[in-house]
Design a protein around this motif. Structure first.
Motif, PDB file in Angstrom:
ATOM      1  N   THR A 254      44.626 -32.497  34.183  1.00 16.14           N
ATOM      2  CA  THR A 254      44.151 -33.002  35.472  1.00 16.14           C
ATOM      3  C   THR A 254      44.501 -32.031  36.591  1.00 16.14           C
ATOM      4  O   THR A 254      43.698 -31.760  37.487  1.00 16.14           O
ATOM      5  N   PHE A 255      45.736 -31.500  36.516  1.00 15.92           N
ATOM      6  CA  PHE A 255      46.175 -30.539  37.525  1.00 15.92           C
ATOM      7  C   PHE A 255      45.222 -29.353  37.564  1.00 15.92           C
ATOM      8  O   PHE A 255      44.757 -28.923  38.617  1.00 15.92           O
ATOM      9  N   ARG A 256      44.888 -28.828  36.385  1.00 16.59           N
ATOM     10  CA  ARG A 256      44.023 -27.645  36.336  1.00 16.59           C
ATOM     11  C   ARG A 256      42.599 -27.997  36.759  1.00 16.59           C
ATOM     12  O   ARG A 256      41.929 -27.234  37.433  1.00 16.59           O
ATOM     13  N   PHE A 257      42.160 -29.194  36.355  1.00 17.29           N
ATOM     14  CA  PHE A 257      40.819 -29.634  36.713  1.00 17.29           C
ATOM     15  C   PHE A 257      40.684 -29.744  38.239  1.00 17.29           C
ATOM     16  O   PHE A 257      39.711 -29.269  38.830  1.00 17.29           O
ATOM     17  N   ALA A 258      41.696 -30.318  38.876  1.00 18.02           N
ATOM     18  CA  ALA A 258      41.637 -30.557  40.311  1.00 18.02           C
ATOM     19  C   ALA A 258      41.574 -29.236  41.085  1.00 18.02           C
ATOM     20  O   ALA A 258      40.804 -29.098  42.036  1.00 18.02           O
ATOM     21  N   PHE A 259      42.358 -28.260  40.667  1.00 13.46           N
ATOM     22  CA  PHE A 259      42.430 -27.020  41.431  1.00 13.46           C
ATOM     23  C   PHE A 259      41.382 -25.999  41.013  1.00 13.46           C
ATOM     24  O   PHE A 259      40.878 -25.242  41.837  1.00 13.46           O
ATOM     25  N   LEU A 260      41.078 -25.939  39.705  1.00  9.50           N
ATOM     26  CA  LEU A 260      40.209 -24.877  39.234  1.00  9.50           C
ATOM     27  C   LEU A 260      38.795 -25.353  38.946  1.00  9.50           C
ATOM     28  O   LEU A 260      37.861 -24.560  38.879  1.00  9.50           O
ATOM     29  N   GLY A 261      38.658 -26.655  38.733  1.00  8.16           N
ATOM     30  CA  GLY A 261      37.322 -27.205  38.561  1.00  8.16           C
ATOM     31  C   GLY A 261      36.746 -27.072  37.176  1.00  8.16           C
ATOM     32  O   GLY A 261      35.576 -27.338  36.955  1.00  8.16           O
ATOM     33  N   SER A 262      37.556 -26.672  36.201  1.00  9.86           N
ATOM     34  CA  SER A 262      37.044 -26.661  34.842  1.00  9.86           C
ATOM     35  C   SER A 262      37.875 -27.624  34.012  1.00  9.86           C
ATOM     36  O   SER A 262      38.939 -28.050  34.432  1.00  9.86           O
ATOM     37  N   GLY A 263      37.389 -27.933  32.828  1.00 10.40           N
ATOM     38  CA  GLY A 263      38.116 -28.866  32.004  1.00 10.40           C
ATOM     39  C   GLY A 263      37.592 -30.265  32.214  1.00 10.40           C
ATOM     40  O   GLY A 263      36.431 -30.454  32.548  1.00 10.40           O
ATOM     41  N   SER A 264      38.460 -31.223  32.059  1.00 11.78           N
ATOM     42  CA  SER A 264      37.963 -32.589  32.123  1.00 11.78           C
ATOM     43  C   SER A 264      38.968 -33.456  32.853  1.00 11.78           C
ATOM     44  O   SER A 264      40.128 -33.102  33.021  1.00 11.78           O
ATOM     45  N   PHE A 265      38.483 -34.607  33.280  1.00 14.33           N
ATOM     46  CA  PHE A 265      39.384 -35.577  33.871  1.00 14.33           C
ATOM     47  C   PHE A 265      38.983 -36.943  33.376  1.00 14.33           C
ATOM     48  O   PHE A 265      37.808 -37.250  33.262  1.00 14.33           O
ATOM     49  N   SER A 266      39.989 -37.750  33.033  1.00 15.01           N
ATOM     50  CA  SER A 266      39.680 -39.105  32.603  1.00 15.01           C
ATOM     51  C   SER A 266      40.773 -40.032  33.094  1.00 15.01           C
ATOM     52  O   SER A 266      41.964 -39.794  32.867  1.00 15.01           O
ATOM     53  N   TRP A 267      40.338 -41.082  33.785  1.00 12.97           N
ATOM     54  CA  TRP A 267      41.319 -42.067  34.273  1.00 12.97           C
ATOM     55  C   TRP A 267      42.051 -42.698  33.108  1.00 12.97           C
ATOM     56  O   TRP A 267      43.233 -43.030  33.210  1.00 12.97           O
ATOM     57  N   LEU A 268      41.328 -42.843  31.996  1.00 14.90           N
ATOM     58  CA  LEU A 268      41.924 -43.488  30.838  1.00 14.90           C
ATOM     59  C   LEU A 268      43.122 -42.678  30.337  1.00 14.90           C
ATOM     60  O   LEU A 268      44.203 -43.214  30.115  1.00 14.90           O
ATOM     61  N   ASN A 269      42.895 -41.349  30.192  1.00 13.76           N
ATOM     62  CA  ASN A 269      43.985 -40.507  29.693  1.00 13.76           C
ATOM     63  C   ASN A 269      45.173 -40.501  30.654  1.00 13.76           C
ATOM     64  O   ASN A 269      46.321 -40.513  30.244  1.00 13.76           O
ATOM     65  N   LEU A 270      44.858 -40.440  31.942  1.00 14.92           N
ATOM     66  CA  LEU A 270      45.935 -40.410  32.932  1.00 14.92           C
ATOM     67  C   LEU A 270      46.685 -41.739  32.938  1.00 14.92           C
ATOM     68  O   LEU A 270      47.911 -41.768  33.051  1.00 14.92           O
ATOM     69  N   GLY A 271      45.915 -42.834  32.755  1.00 22.17           N
ATOM     70  CA  GLY A 271      46.551 -44.147  32.681  1.00 22.17           C
ATOM     71  C   GLY A 271      47.472 -44.232  31.485  1.00 22.17           C
ATOM     72  O   GLY A 271      48.589 -44.765  31.558  1.00 22.17           O
ATOM     73  N   TYR A 272      47.026 -43.651  30.379  1.00 21.18           N
ATOM     74  CA  TYR A 272      47.855 -43.616  29.167  1.00 21.18           C
ATOM     75  C   TYR A 272      49.154 -42.866  29.447  1.00 21.18           C
ATOM     76  O   TYR A 272      50.252 -43.327  29.119  1.00 21.18           O
ATOM     77  N   SER A 273      49.040 -41.716  30.111  1.00 20.95           N
ATOM     78  CA  SER A 273      50.240 -40.936  30.441  1.00 20.95           C
ATOM     79  C   SER A 273      51.174 -41.739  31.324  1.00 20.95           C
ATOM     80  O   SER A 273      52.403 -41.702  31.157  1.00 20.95           O
ATOM     81  N   THR A 274      50.591 -42.467  32.286  1.00 20.23           N
ATOM     82  CA  THR A 274      51.412 -43.283  33.173  1.00 20.23           C
ATOM     83  C   THR A 274      52.168 -44.345  32.382  1.00 20.23           C
ATOM     84  O   THR A 274      53.370 -44.550  32.585  1.00 20.23           O
ATOM     85  N   ALA A 275      51.454 -44.979  31.464  1.00 22.28           N
ATOM     86  CA  ALA A 275      52.087 -46.035  30.672  1.00 22.28           C
ATOM     87  C   ALA A 275      53.245 -45.464  29.852  1.00 22.28           C
ATOM     88  O   ALA A 275      54.339 -46.029  29.819  1.00 22.28           O
TER      89      ALA A 275
END
Lengths: 299, 416
Positions: A254-275
């Protein structure tokens, strides 16, 4: 009159550590509640946390010629090495991004995790001498480590921003997006995760030193199980679930996606990390609380 | 009124595991957890014994403290005394929250600060100034509190010139001075002090004892003081607790407790030394130090020292030497049979050898004995560590309040 008060205090003591109703400011007992972090106590010692942070910085760079410049040298040299080894020799693709910002982004955030974990995991063994002589909320130590590494991250992040800015202005290979606003949350997750893991490891190593051995190279190996030197998108499908099972993966991605614009982002994956982070933090807190009261006998 | 009580200790116990922590702990941990899950008592706690370190126990677990109860009133100075290993340090550690008790609890009214050691957390690379702040904060002061007392602390320590030098360049004396200075300006409601006063030079020690007295007298704070220095204890404390084998032997007015402590026979010598006979022709079996008129080994009294030597054969021309070393391991004086051209012919079996002095020239306190048995050509037996004796206070001689600043030697004196 005494006996009545006595029983009352004992009854209260079983559930609470502070028996204010009897005018006792504190009750020292065999066991505390599992989840009690004693944050009120930590707040009272907030000056100590900051002094520990200051000590970390001052003592690390005393008697060095370059001083704080080392903060920049380390990630830069690592990035250059990765560019040569992974980028040019092994030819691992970088999602079409320039290699320098690609690796630097991964390294900057990974370093924050690795260094925090490395330092918090030895909190008990490294500070046994102090802990054995004087009481202060034990949590101040790992907290100060998280904070001083956050500052260190801030400096290295500054370096990243400079390079990132250069690429942003000079070409259109980078496509930052609004997810940049998630950065503080990513840092919080990273910090809490390393704190939680660090607390688990530091608690266990007081008795079983084997874990210290494991952690040394474990962190290094974990980096390969996290998309630091390769993009998630180029992963063979059969490996993807395993890599995503690593809660660090989506944070780095997510960090790389936000700054560099490549890769992927998924709320689901981030939610999993949070959990996972919350779970790890919970286990870490319990382990830390259990050990903190009597580790001086076993360390 | 119970609100006068600053500390209340109830049924306190602490179980320690002896020997190495390593193999076996995992399986013990598991069976412990299993027992707890079933609501049973800790299987290893049951077999624990009281802590008499001179006898070999049956189990690997030992109660360093067991069923300790006492109260400390607000503004009181409590002295905790006892032999080595009686549980004093464990009690202090629990009070300081460094380790948790196994059973029982302590109720506290007020903020506790403990000095089990001075200079905890000093970082060698930091300057004196930085260390004052760091150490102060570790001991529980806020930055603002330290800042307001900073000048006083520097003044008390007497190292003003070096305040911006890293402490790794300090002499050990300066280091201790600075460390104690920080501690001396702590202002908790309850102060716990271990034998940290044993360090530093004499002038500084006096300053520290004075400072402690101030804290309790003027500021009305509660102080818990642990020391081997009975003089310091009796002059500073109002109330005493005497621990023996982890249990409270006596509790009450300080002079009574001190008398109970010094009156206890049978624990007079702490023989941490293992008497080794293997490979020797003759060896030391026992040392007994007594005053001639009673069993105590008293300051200034005429004394009889008995050395028991076991011999396997007849050995001629054996000399006996007994060195008295103070707690800093400096030789105070030596009794040596050769000084008086006296030598002994040992017979097979136990030989009792006596040495008499008309007046024991030592101030009260702990001393280490060094014992030599041998001739000009060979050493039959020799011990230089672990034989500790305590010279008791002599109430017949009014040498009250002698502390280590007066030295170790008591000289027969007549003032005209």
């Amino acid at each position: 009159m005494q006996p009545a008060e006595y029983t009352k205090a004992v009854g209260a003591g079983a559930t609470a550590t502070t028996g204010q109703e009897d005018g006792w400011t504190e009750i020292i007992e065999p066991r505390t509640r599992l989840l009690d972090l004693g944050l009120k106590d930590v707040w009272r010692y907030r000056d100590l946390v900051m002094l520990f942070v200051q000590r970390d910085f001052v003592s690390t760079y005393k008697q060095t010629v370059l001083g704080p410049i080392w903060f920049f040298i380390q990630p830069l040299l690592t990035t250059i090495t990765y560019m040569i080894v992974f980028g040019n020799i092994a030819k691992i693709p970088t999602d079409g991004l320039p290699q320098l910002p690609f690796y630097l982004a991964g390294i900057t955030i990974w370093n924050y995790f690795a260094q925090t974990l490395g330092a918090t995991s030895t909190v008990f063994t490294a500070n046994a001498a102090i802990f054995g002589k004087v009481y202060f909320p034990r949590l101040t130590m790992p907290l100060s480590i998280v904070i001083s590494n956050l500052v260190r991250f801030g400096i290295q992040f500054g370096l990243f921003l400079v390079i990132w800015g250069y690429y942003l202005v000079s070409g259109n290979s980078l496509h930052p997006n609004l997810y940049i606003l998630l950065t503080p949350i990513l840092l919080l997750l990273m910090g809490l995760l390393s704190l939680g893991l660090g607390m688990i490891f530091s608690s266990m190593t007081t008795k079983y030193r084997d874990l210290g051995m494991l952690l040394g190279f474990g962190v290094q190996l974990l980096m390969y199980a996290t998309p630091v030197i390769y993009p998630l998108s180029r992963l063979p499908l059969k490996y993807k679930p395993y890599i995503l099972a690593n809660p660090l993966s989506s944070i780095v991605e997510t960090f790389r996606f936000a700054f560099l614009g490549s890769g992927s982002f998924s709320w689901l994956n981030l939610g999993y990390s949070t959990a996972i982070t919350i779970a790890v933090l919970l286990v870490g807190t319990i382990a830390f609380n259990k050990v903190e009261k009597s580790f001086t006998d076993t360390v | 009124m119970s609100s006068n009580v600053a500390i209340k200790v109830e049924g306190l116990g602490k179980l320690y595991r002896l020997g190495e922590v390593g193999t076996g702990t995992l399986s013990q941990d598991l069976s412990r957890t299993w027992a707890r899950l079933r609501g049973k008592e800790d299987p290893f706690a049951i077999i624990g014994e009281t802590n008499d370190r001179t006898t070999k126990g049956q189990s690997d677990f030992v109660w360093s403290l067991k069923d300790v109860d006492f109260e400390v009133k607000k503004g009181e100075v409590l002295g905790i005394i006892g032999r080595n290993g009686a549980g004093k340090s464990t009690l202090l550690k629990i009070l300081s929250k460094v380790t948790a008790p196994t059973t029982g609890n302590i109720k506290v009214r007020g903020r506790i600060a403990s000095l089990l050691e001075v200079g905890t957390g000093f970082h060698p690379e930091l300057t004196g100034r930085e260390n004052i702040f760091l150490n102060g904060a570790i001991l529980g002061m806020t930055k603002a509190e330290i800042r307001s007392k900073f000048d006083e602390i520097v003044d008390f320590s007497g190292v003003e010139r070096y305040i911006d030098t890293p402490v790794k360049r300090y002499s050990s004396g300066m280091y201790v001075r600075l460390a104690f200075a920080v501690a001396a300006f702590l202002e908790p409601e309850i102060l716990i002090v271990d034998e940290v006063l044993a360090v530093g030079d004499a002038e500084f020690q006096k300053k520290c004892l004075g400072r402690m007295k101030d804290v309790s007298d003027k500021d009305g704070r509660t102080v818990l003081f642990v020391s081997h220095n009975l003089q310091a204890v009796s002059s500073l404390c109002t109330h005493g607790v005497y621990l023996q084998y982890g249990q409270v032997k006596s509790d009450g007015e300080i002079n009574k407790v001190i008398q109970d402590y010094s009156g206890d026979k049978g624990v007079k010598y702490s023989k941490q030394v293992k008497i080794v006979s293997e490979g020797k022709r003759a060896w030391l079996v026992d040392v007994k130090c007594n005053s001639i008129d009673d069993n105590d080994f008293k300051s200034g009294a005429s004394s009889l020292i008995e050395i028991d030597v076991m011999s396997l054969e007849e050995i001629n021309n054996v000399n006996i030497g007994i060195g008295f070393n103070n707690s800093n391991d400096y030789r105070v004086f030596t009794l040596y049979s050769k000084f008086k051209s006296k030598s002994y012919n040992l017979v097979k079996g136990v030989n009792k050898i006596y040495c008499e002095t008309s007046s024991l020239p030592l101030f009260p306190g702990l001393y280490n004995l060094e014992v030599f048995i041998g001739s000009d050509y060979e050493t039959l037996d020799y011990y230089d560590k672990g034989l500790q004796i305590e010279v008791e206070h002599n109430f017949n001689i009014s040498y009250m309040h002698v502390d280590s600043t007066h030295g170790d030697v008591l000289v027969e004196q007549n003032w005209k």
